[in-house]
Every structure is written in C-alpha cells, then in structure tokens.
Scaffold this active site. Structure first.
Site, PDB file in Angstrom:
ATOM      1  N   ASP A  67       0.856  -1.187   0.000  1.00 58.05           N
ATOM      2  CA  ASP A  67       0.000   0.000   0.000  1.00 58.05           C
ATOM      3  C   ASP A  67       0.888   1.231   0.000  1.00 58.05           C
ATOM      4  OD1 ASP A  67      -2.199  -1.641   0.198  1.00 58.05           O
ATOM      5  OD2 ASP A  67      -2.889  -0.877   2.112  1.00 58.05           O
ATOM      6  N   ASN A  68       0.518   2.224  -0.817  1.00 58.29           N
ATOM      7  CA  ASN A  68       1.261   3.477  -0.906  1.00 58.29           C
ATOM      8  C   ASN A  68       0.309   4.645  -0.698  1.00 58.29           C
ATOM      9  OD1 ASN A  68       3.604   2.031  -1.757  1.00 58.29           O
ATOM     10  ND2 ASN A  68       2.813   2.032  -3.836  1.00 58.29           N
ATOM     11  N   HIS A  81       3.069   6.789 -15.436  1.00 57.89           N
ATOM     12  CA  HIS A  81       4.084   5.834 -14.968  1.00 57.89           C
ATOM     13  C   HIS A  81       3.659   4.382 -15.166  1.00 57.89           C
ATOM     14  CE1 HIS A  81       4.900   9.192 -11.807  1.00 57.89           C
ATOM     15  NE2 HIS A  81       5.562   9.424 -12.919  1.00 57.89           N
ATOM     16  N   LYS A  92      -3.170  -2.035  -9.858  1.00 54.66           N
ATOM     17  CA  LYS A  92      -3.319  -0.998  -8.837  1.00 54.66           C
ATOM     18  C   LYS A  92      -4.790  -0.761  -8.549  1.00 54.66           C
ATOM     19  CE  LYS A  92       0.852   1.503 -10.136  1.00 54.66           C
ATOM     20  NZ  LYS A  92       1.386   2.693 -10.806  1.00 54.66           N
ATOM     21  N   TYR A 112      -2.928   3.914  -2.881  1.00 55.11           N
ATOM     22  CA  TYR A 112      -3.068   2.837  -3.844  1.00 55.11           C
ATOM     23  C   TYR A 112      -2.469   1.546  -3.329  1.00 55.11           C
ATOM     24  CZ  TYR A 112       1.345   5.061  -5.476  1.00 55.11           C
ATOM     25  OH  TYR A 112       2.566   5.656  -5.571  1.00 55.11           O
ATOM     26  N   LYS A 126      11.689  14.127 -13.770  1.00 56.38           N
ATOM     27  CA  LYS A 126      11.553  12.854 -14.473  1.00 56.38           C
ATOM     28  C   LYS A 126      10.305  12.865 -15.363  1.00 56.38           C
ATOM     29  CE  LYS A 126      10.864   9.558 -11.660  1.00 56.38           C
ATOM     30  NZ  LYS A 126      10.953   8.472 -10.686  1.00 56.38           N
ATOM     31  N   ASP A 127       9.195  13.389 -14.831  1.00 57.79           N
ATOM     32  CA  ASP A 127       7.952  13.391 -15.604  1.00 57.79           C
ATOM     33  C   ASP A 127       7.996  14.356 -16.778  1.00 57.79           C
ATOM     34  OD1 ASP A 127       6.882  11.408 -14.059  1.00 57.79           O
ATOM     35  OD2 ASP A 127       5.588  12.720 -12.880  1.00 57.79           O
TER      36      ASP A 127
END
Length: 187
Positions: free
Chosen positions: A51-52, A65, A74, A134, A172-173
């Site tokens: 879980d995040n 991503h 997810k 998530y 990064k995105d």
C-alpha cells in the site's frame, strides 16, 4: 455481493471504477474500502502486496508511470481532495492499445479505480491538496520505472486543466517519451 458497485470503463477491457456502499448516520460514515471476496466476485482477483500513499498540492501532475519488468495491478482512491486519474492501455496485442480512460476521484465521491497490469497511470490534483492511496500487486522496483509524456498528442489525454492552473511536474515526468518511442523500444 452488494457491498460494491463495479462499472467497466468504456471499451477498455479490465479497467473498473468501484463504488463502495457507504453507511451514513449522524456520526459520519463507514465503508469497506477493500474486501477480497467482493472484489474477486466482481472480477478483480488480485493479491495486493503493498500500500502506498502520496500527498500533493493543486496543479501537481504525476505520470504517466508504469513498471517495465514487474508490472503492477493498482487499486487507487483519494482520501482527501480531488484528482483526475488516468490509465493508458499498453498491453501488447490489445485492441485498445494507446487508448486512455480518466475518472474523477475524490474524498467526496469515494470512487476507486482498478488499473490492471499493463497500463500507464497518472493523475492531476484539482483541489488545493490531495491525499492519494493505492494498493499494488507487486513491490516497487526503483530501477524498473517507465513512463510516457503526459501530453503526448497521440494519446490525447483530455486533462481538465482549469484556466490559469500552473502544472507542477517532477523533472523525471518532464522527460518521458512518446507512445511512438515506447512502441519502437518494444520492437
């Protein structure tokens, strides 16, 4: 079943919006956010292992991503605020490869979005702040990250960006490539 309502997402097989039954009374509310038996009956037979949770402010756009060698199913939801959540089909041989689906997730509507492995995922924060949670079916592997440009015209995500909103993206995105570049790497 009866504890959740599951809606398929257009013609993209596997994506599901899940609405829990919410029990309201004078004290507040109660709901089950996850029950393996109910989800399995609804066609989501997944073992979640991690879980995040993330917190973001208005204008933050995270994504798009995916994990390359260790893809993840997810189950996502918002516990504070509001986001526009997006999944892009990257499954090899899928009739809907490159197609996207978006859903508004908020603390108020309590909707969840099930995204099977093989999809890129991202979201845009529309409220002043948002807390996003998530469940994942595989562990995070930091050297296994992939991504697509959030604004790739071939994908054509219709992000609901209000006039005057300044987007906030990670370095990064800002550098992810296009869907065509992704296809070229797969060949």
């Amino acid at each position: 079943m009866g504890k959740i309502r599951v809606t398929s997402c257009g013609d993209i097989e596997g994506l599901k919006v899940i609405e829990p039954t919410v029990f309201d009374d004078a004290r507040g509310y109660f709901m089950e956010t996850y029950n393996y038996r109910d989800f399995k009956e609804a066609g989501v037979d997944v073992e979640f292992v991690q879980d995040n949770q993330s917190g973001s402010r208005k204008g933050v756009l995270r994504g798009l991503h995916f994990q390359i060698q260790y893809p993840q199913d997810k189950l996502v939801r918002v516990i504070c605020g509001e986001v526009f959540d997006v999944a892009v089909d990257l499954r090899e041989g899928s009739a809907t490869f490159g197609k996207w689906y978006g859903v508004l997730l908020s603390a108020e509507n309590k909707k969840q979005f099930f995204i099977p492995r093989g999809f890129a995922h991202g979201f845009l924060v529309l409220s002043d702040t948002a807390e996003f949670t998530y469940k994942c079916s595989d562990f995070y592997h930091p050297n296994d990250e992939g991504g697509l440009a959030w604004n790739d015209p071939e994908i054509g995500v219709q992000w609901p960006i209000p006039e005057g909103m300044e987007l906030i993206l990670s370095e990064k995105d800002k550098k992810w490539g296009s869907l065509q570049e992704y296809r070229n790497r797969q060949e």
